[in-house]
Design a protein around this motif. Sequence first.
Motif, PDB file in Angstrom:
ATOM      1  N   HIS A 260      48.198  27.972  41.525  1.00  0.00           N
ATOM      2  CA  HIS A 260      47.559  26.858  42.229  1.00  0.00           C
ATOM      3  C   HIS A 260      46.473  27.358  43.175  1.00  0.00           C
ATOM      4  O   HIS A 260      45.353  26.835  43.190  1.00  0.00           O
ATOM      5  N   PHE A 261      46.784  28.400  43.953  1.00  0.00           N
ATOM      6  CA  PHE A 261      45.821  28.915  44.927  1.00  0.00           C
ATOM      7  C   PHE A 261      44.638  29.579  44.230  1.00  0.00           C
ATOM      8  O   PHE A 261      43.488  29.409  44.644  1.00  0.00           O
ATOM      9  N   ILE A 280      41.382  37.062  47.397  1.00  0.00           N
ATOM     10  CA  ILE A 280      42.729  36.647  46.989  1.00  0.00           C
ATOM     11  C   ILE A 280      43.630  37.856  47.204  1.00  0.00           C
ATOM     12  O   ILE A 280      43.431  38.908  46.585  1.00  0.00           O
ATOM     13  N   SER A 281      44.612  37.724  48.084  1.00  0.00           N
ATOM     14  CA  SER A 281      45.481  38.845  48.429  1.00  0.00           C
ATOM     15  C   SER A 281      46.940  38.446  48.224  1.00  0.00           C
ATOM     16  O   SER A 281      47.398  37.424  48.742  1.00  0.00           O
ATOM     17  N   ILE A 282      47.658  39.256  47.460  1.00  0.00           N
ATOM     18  CA  ILE A 282      49.095  39.047  47.224  1.00  0.00           C
ATOM     19  C   ILE A 282      49.845  40.251  47.786  1.00  0.00           C
ATOM     20  O   ILE A 282      49.490  41.401  47.500  1.00  0.00           O
ATOM     21  N   GLY A 287      61.502  41.386  50.678  1.00  0.00           N
ATOM     22  CA  GLY A 287      62.099  40.227  50.022  1.00  0.00           C
ATOM     23  C   GLY A 287      61.282  38.953  50.118  1.00  0.00           C
ATOM     24  O   GLY A 287      61.766  37.879  49.767  1.00  0.00           O
ATOM     25  N   PHE A 288      60.037  39.062  50.571  1.00  0.00           N
ATOM     26  CA  PHE A 288      59.157  37.903  50.677  1.00  0.00           C
ATOM     27  C   PHE A 288      57.848  38.166  49.932  1.00  0.00           C
ATOM     28  O   PHE A 288      57.422  39.311  49.773  1.00  0.00           O
ATOM     29  N   LEU A 289      57.256  37.099  49.481  1.00  0.00           N
ATOM     30  CA  LEU A 289      55.920  37.162  48.878  1.00  0.00           C
ATOM     31  C   LEU A 289      54.950  36.378  49.740  1.00  0.00           C
ATOM     32  O   LEU A 289      55.257  35.264  50.178  1.00  0.00           O
ATOM     33  N   GLU A 290      53.773  36.973  49.963  1.00  0.00           N
ATOM     34  CA  GLU A 290      52.715  36.306  50.709  1.00  0.00           C
ATOM     35  C   GLU A 290      51.449  36.279  49.854  1.00  0.00           C
ATOM     36  O   GLU A 290      51.089  37.294  49.262  1.00  0.00           O
ATOM     37  N   ILE A 291      50.820  35.135  49.784  1.00  0.00           N
ATOM     38  CA  ILE A 291      49.513  35.044  49.138  1.00  0.00           C
ATOM     39  C   ILE A 291      48.561  34.361  50.107  1.00  0.00           C
ATOM     40  O   ILE A 291      48.899  33.341  50.711  1.00  0.00           O
ATOM     41  N   SER A 292      47.390  34.959  50.287  1.00  0.00           N
ATOM     42  CA  SER A 292      46.367  34.369  51.146  1.00  0.00           C
ATOM     43  C   SER A 292      45.044  34.364  50.394  1.00  0.00           C
ATOM     44  O   SER A 292      44.742  35.303  49.654  1.00  0.00           O
TER      45      SER A 292
END
Length: 346
Positions: A260-261, A280-282, A287-292
Amino acid sequence: MKSRIPFYYHIVFFFLLFLTYIFWDIGLNDEKIETVIKAISYGITPTHMLAIFCIYILNFYYFCEWFLNKKKLVFYILTIPVSLLLFAAVRYFLQEIVMFNITGMHNYYEEAREIGYYIKDNFFFGLPAVILSALTFLFWQFHTAQHQNQELLLENKKAEFQMLKAQVSPHFLFNTLNSFYSQLILKEDKMADDILVLSDLLRYVITETDKDEAILSKEIQFIQNYIHLQKKRFEDQLFLDFTVDGNYSNEKIISSALVHFVENVFKHGKFNNEEEKAVISIRIKDGFLEISTFNYFIEGENYSSTGIGFDNLTKRLEYTYKDQFILEKTEENNTFKTYLKIPLKK
């Protein structure tokens, strides 16, 4: 998941409860009619119900929201004596101070107004406020969860229908692409590789996006394929920084969330200026996922008007992760930023 019960529901509920209490009290003994009317006229019954209502609201919107909603049952149980103490304080203020100054009458006789006895006696009378608010909160949460579940099922059915409309003989499509790949592999290596990427991308869209969860490695591979083909579209004039940091394999996330992003960046972003790169940064960590994401967009375009997909994604995230996710978007000075943080499932 936050309760969104309208406040007037509580008012109507307590008004009906007040009427029920009055008629029940009168019905028990016809001789009590005069006593009940006197209790109402002197404000004893209304102030009693008002004290219950105050603690009911406090417990519903704060203690239940803070602890019961987060399944911290021990902490919630510890708040019950606090609620009962507050009930005693509110009732004392309303009946023994406010109403006494108005009517000149105390509800409790002098010995009973001694603090120890008064608190002990009102622990019993305050329990309905705590019990009613907890039961109402749990019922409304159950109702909200059921409603959200139905909405999600409906959205999935709509998505499946749209997918079926788009699936024009997928096996024929894949066989054709494989045929092209076989013919080009010996002649045009790069074009053959592009066809293979396109085949993998289409296969993922058709077979994986209708599922509730996606394997993180496949989702990232899809994004990499998607960006690879976009570079062909822009003829290597695509100014984009795409990074993936952290280790990942078979962790699971809600399907199409990352897509979506990425799609929004390509749909609305500017890429033809090296000074205005999109990002686009993943990141996968602990234990977490971050996308900005960050991108410039065309001046005058109302980027926020494309919020239907964002709203649908928000509903899916709320249903899947409850309050364990962070979702943000910022629009300013012809730039748009998004940020999502979600827990990973093994």
